[in-house]
Design an enzyme around this catalytic site. Structure first.
Site, PDB file in Angstrom:
ATOM      1  N   TYR A 142      32.508  43.214  53.546  1.00  0.00           N
ATOM      2  CA  TYR A 142      32.564  42.810  52.150  1.00  0.00           C
ATOM      3  C   TYR A 142      32.516  41.295  52.078  1.00  0.00           C
ATOM      4  O   TYR A 142      33.232  40.617  52.822  1.00  0.00           O
ATOM      5  CB  TYR A 142      33.848  43.317  51.486  1.00  0.00           C
ATOM      6  CG  TYR A 142      33.991  42.923  50.025  1.00  0.00           C
ATOM      7  CD1 TYR A 142      33.137  43.462  49.067  1.00  0.00           C
ATOM      8  CD2 TYR A 142      34.963  42.012  49.619  1.00  0.00           C
ATOM      9  CE1 TYR A 142      33.251  43.097  47.727  1.00  0.00           C
ATOM     10  CE2 TYR A 142      35.078  41.648  48.280  1.00  0.00           C
ATOM     11  CZ  TYR A 142      34.227  42.191  47.339  1.00  0.00           C
ATOM     12  OH  TYR A 142      34.346  41.833  46.017  1.00  0.00           O
ATOM     13  N   ASP A 237      32.193  34.680  57.506  1.00  0.00           N
ATOM     14  CA  ASP A 237      32.992  34.827  56.296  1.00  0.00           C
ATOM     15  C   ASP A 237      34.445  34.970  56.736  1.00  0.00           C
ATOM     16  O   ASP A 237      34.887  36.039  57.150  1.00  0.00           O
ATOM     17  CB  ASP A 237      32.528  36.047  55.495  1.00  0.00           C
ATOM     18  CG  ASP A 237      33.303  36.208  54.191  1.00  0.00           C
ATOM     19  OD1 ASP A 237      34.322  35.493  54.027  1.00  0.00           O
ATOM     20  OD2 ASP A 237      32.901  37.038  53.358  1.00  0.00           O
ATOM     21  N   LYS A 265      41.438  33.068  49.810  1.00  0.00           N
ATOM     22  CA  LYS A 265      42.755  33.665  50.074  1.00  0.00           C
ATOM     23  C   LYS A 265      43.793  32.648  50.587  1.00  0.00           C
ATOM     24  O   LYS A 265      44.319  31.906  49.783  1.00  0.00           O
ATOM     25  CB  LYS A 265      42.582  34.890  50.962  1.00  0.00           C
ATOM     26  CG  LYS A 265      41.715  35.925  50.190  1.00  0.00           C
ATOM     27  CD  LYS A 265      41.486  37.242  50.820  1.00  0.00           C
ATOM     28  CE  LYS A 265      40.744  38.125  49.817  1.00  0.00           C
ATOM     29  NZ  LYS A 265      39.567  38.811  50.294  1.00  0.00           N
TER      30      LYS A 265
HETATM   31  C1  LIG Z   1      38.208  38.870  49.477  1.00  0.00           C
HETATM   32  C2  LIG Z   1      36.966  38.583  50.203  1.00  0.00           C
HETATM   33  C3  LIG Z   1      35.878  37.935  49.600  1.00  0.00           C
HETATM   34  C4  LIG Z   1      35.832  37.653  48.122  1.00  0.00           C
HETATM   35  O1  LIG Z   1      36.823  36.762  47.726  1.00  0.00           O
HETATM   36  P1  LIG Z   1      37.246  36.737  46.177  1.00  0.00           P
HETATM   37  O2  LIG Z   1      38.208  35.594  46.105  1.00  0.00           O
HETATM   38  O3  LIG Z   1      37.861  38.075  45.912  1.00  0.00           O
HETATM   39  O4  LIG Z   1      36.025  36.520  45.379  1.00  0.00           O
HETATM   40  C5  LIG Z   1      34.810  37.570  50.375  1.00  0.00           C
HETATM   41  N1  LIG Z   1      34.784  37.835  51.695  1.00  0.00           N
HETATM   42  C6  LIG Z   1      35.800  38.464  52.316  1.00  0.00           C
HETATM   43  C7  LIG Z   1      35.727  38.717  53.788  1.00  0.00           C
HETATM   44  C8  LIG Z   1      36.906  38.895  51.588  1.00  0.00           C
HETATM   45  O5  LIG Z   1      37.881  39.564  52.186  1.00  0.00           O
END
Ligand SMILES: *Cc1c(COP(=O)(O)O)cnc(C)c1O
Length: 425
Positions: A142, A237, A265
Site C-alpha cells: 500500500y 516507501d 506517520k
Molecule cells: C500509511 C501509508 C501510506 C499513506 O500515508 P497516509 O498518511 O495515510 O496518506 C503510504 N505508504 C505506506 C507504506 C503506508 O503505510
C-alpha cells in the site's frame, strides 16, 4: 445502545461508512467501531470509558506511546506562536537537517502533509527525472490512495495493472505494473517487457499493509541491482518503517540504499505530516529549482514540525527506544507462536522489530497471494474476543500491529492470557 453505537448511527448519516478512513471501520471483523475519547501511553479509552491496551498506535506514529509529555508541550508551545504562516520557518530547516543526518541516502527532503502526498510526489519526481512513464509496485503493498498506486495484480504479475478502485482511469492504471513481493523474477520480467519505460520501482521494504511480510534475504539487494542496471530509480516507501526499524529505517536495518524515500506517520508524531527525499540530483528536479511541480499551502506547518521534530529528537537521543519496543514485540509474538503451536492452530506469526501480524493461515506468508489465504472470519472472531477483553488489535486481518516504547511486559502477559483463552475455548 452504547455510546459508540449511538455515535456510529449518527456518523453513518453524514460520513461515508461513518469513518474518515476505511481502516477505522469494523465491518471486516463483524462489528462497529469504538469511538475513542483519549489516549495515554499504551492505552486508549472509548467514549464509554473502557480502557484498552492499544496495539495500533494510530497506525504507526506513536512509537513513544500516546500523549508523550515532551511532544505535547512542543505542540502547545508552537501553537502559542500562531498556527500557520505560509512562509519559511526555522523549524523546517531543522527538520530537513535532522532527516538528512539520520537517513544517509537522503540528501534533500521536501515536507508534505501525508504519506499519500509523499508517494505521489516521489513518483512524479522519478518520472520527471527519468523521462519514463511506468512504475513497478508490488501486489499487496500500500502506498496511499493516489490513482497510480490503487492497482494490484490482475490475472498474473506479467499483466499491466487493473484498477482496484472505481474512479481510477484505465490510462493511469496502465502505467502501473505489478510484481509479486519477494519475487525478483517477476520484476525482471516486467523490465524485459517494458524496455526503457520504467521510471521507478516502489516498495515497502518491509510490507506492512498485507499483514506483515518481511523481505526475503537478498530481495531488497536484488531490487537495488536491477534498478541500477536498468536506469530506473528505487523508491523505498518508509511511511511505516521510517524511524521505526531504527533511526535510519528499513534501509539501515537491511543495508540497502534507495534513490528516493517516502516518510509519514512517525515523522509527524500524530500530526498530519509526510516527506519525500533522496538523491540531490533527483530532488533538484523539484520546483522551484527544477521543472517537477509540487506544492502545499500547509506543508511544513509549524505546529506539525514542532511535533515531528520533538519526536525525532527524542528517538535520536534515546535509541534504546527501539530495543525496548522490539523486546515487547518479541514477547508478544513469541508468546503467540507458542500458543498456536501448543494448540495446533492453523496460524502463523510474522514479525520484524516492533511490527508484526498473526495470520489465520498456516503459512508461510511471503507475499500477497499467501496472505490472502488467511481465514478472515476466524480473524474477526479473534479480534472481537481480544477487544472485549481490553486488547485493541487491528480491525482487519491484513494490517500490521505496532508496539511502542510505552508497552510493558505486564501488558504483554495480560494480552497473551486473553489470546490463550481464545485459542483454548
Ligand atoms: C500509511 C501509508 C501510506 C499513506 O500515508 P497516509 O498518511 O495515510 O496518506 C503510504 N505508504 C505506506 C507504506 C503506508 O503505510
Amino acid at each position: 445502545m452504547g455510546r459508540s453505537e449511538e455515535l456510529f448511527t449518527r456518523a453513518v448519516q453524514h460520513i461515508p461508512g461513518g469513518v474518515n478512513s476505511p481502516v477505522r471501520a469494523f465491518a471486516a471483523v463483524g462489528s462497529t467501531p469504538r469511538f475513542i475519547r483519549k489516549a495515554d501511553k499504551q492505552f486508549i479509552w472509548d467514549v464509554e470509558g473502557n480502557r484498552y491496551i492499544d496495539y495500533i498506535g494510530s497506525w504507526g506514529p506513536m512509537i513513544l506511546g500516546h500523549n508523550f509529555p515532551a511532544i505535547r508541550e512542543a505542540v502547545i508551545s508552537a501553537a502559542g506562536s500562531g498556527l500557520s504562516f505560509g512562509a519559511a520557518t526555522e523549524k523546517e530547516v531543522e527538520m530537513a537537517e535532522l532527516i538528512c543526518e539520520l537517513v544517509p541516502s537522503v540528501e534533500m527532503v521536501r515536507m508534505v502533509n501525508s504519506g499519500t502526498e509523499a508517494v505521489m510526489s516521489a513518483l512524479r519526481a522519478a518520472r520527471g527525472y527519468t523521462g519514463r512513464p511506468k512504475i513497478v509496485k508490488f501486489d499487496g503493498c500500500y502506498h496511499g490512495h493516489c490513482d497510480a498506486m490503487l492497482v494490484k495484480a490482475g490475472s498474473g504479475v506479467m499483466t499491466a495493472g487493473v484498477p482496484s478502485s472505481a474512479g481510477v482511469p484505465a490510462g493511469t492504471a496502465e502505467d502501473t505494473l505489478t510484481a509479486a513481493y519477494n519475487d525478483l523474477g517477476s520484476v525482471r520480467a516486467l523490465f524485459a517487457d517494458n524496455p526503457g519505460q520504467i521510471a521507478a520501482v516502489i516498495v515497502e521494504p518491509v510490507a506492512a499493509n498485507m499483514g506483515l511480510v518481511p523481505p526475503a534475504p537478498g530481495f531488497l539487494q536484488g531490487l537495488r541491482e536491477i534498478t541500477k542496471k536498468e536506469g530506473a530509480l528505487l523508491i523505498f516507501d518508509e511511511v511505516i518503517t521510517g524511524f521505526r526499524l531504527g533511526l535510519d529505517g528499513a534501509q539501515g536495518f537491511y543495508g540497502v540504499q534507495p534513490d528516493l524515500t517516502t516518510f509519514g506517520k512517525i515523522i509527524g508524531a500524530g500530526m498530519p505530516v509526510g516527506a519525500y527525499g533522496g538523491r540531490r540530483d533527483v530532488m533538484e528536479q523539484i520546483a522551484p529549482v527544477g521543472p517537477v511541480y509540487q506544492a502545499g499551502t500547509l506543508s511544513g506547518n509549524p505546529v506539525a514540525m514542532a511535533a515531528g521534530l520533538a519526536q525525532l529528537r527524542i528517538l535520536k537521543g534515546h535509541p534504546e527506544v527501539y530495543a525496548r519496543a522490539a523486546a515487547r514485540a518479541t514477547e508478544l509474538f513469541d508468546g503467540l507462536r507458542e500458543i498456536i503451536g501448543e494448540r495446533g492452530a492453523p496460524c502463523t506469526v510474522n514479525s520484524v522489530g516492533s511490527l508484526g501480524c498473526l495470520f489465520f493461515t498456516p503459512g508461510p506468508v511471503v507475499d500477497a497471494a499467501s496472505a490472502r489465504r488467511a481465514d478472515t472470519d476466524a480473524y474477526g472472531l479473534y479480534f472481537r474476543h481480544m477487544l472485549q477483553n481490553g486488547c485493541y488489535f487491528a480491525p482487519a486481518q491484513f494490517e500490521a500491529i505496532f508496539l511502542s516504547n510505552a508497552h510493558q511486559s505486564e501488558d504483554i502477559e495480560r494480552t497473551l492470557e486473553v489470546a490463550r483463552a481464545y485459542f483454548t475455548r
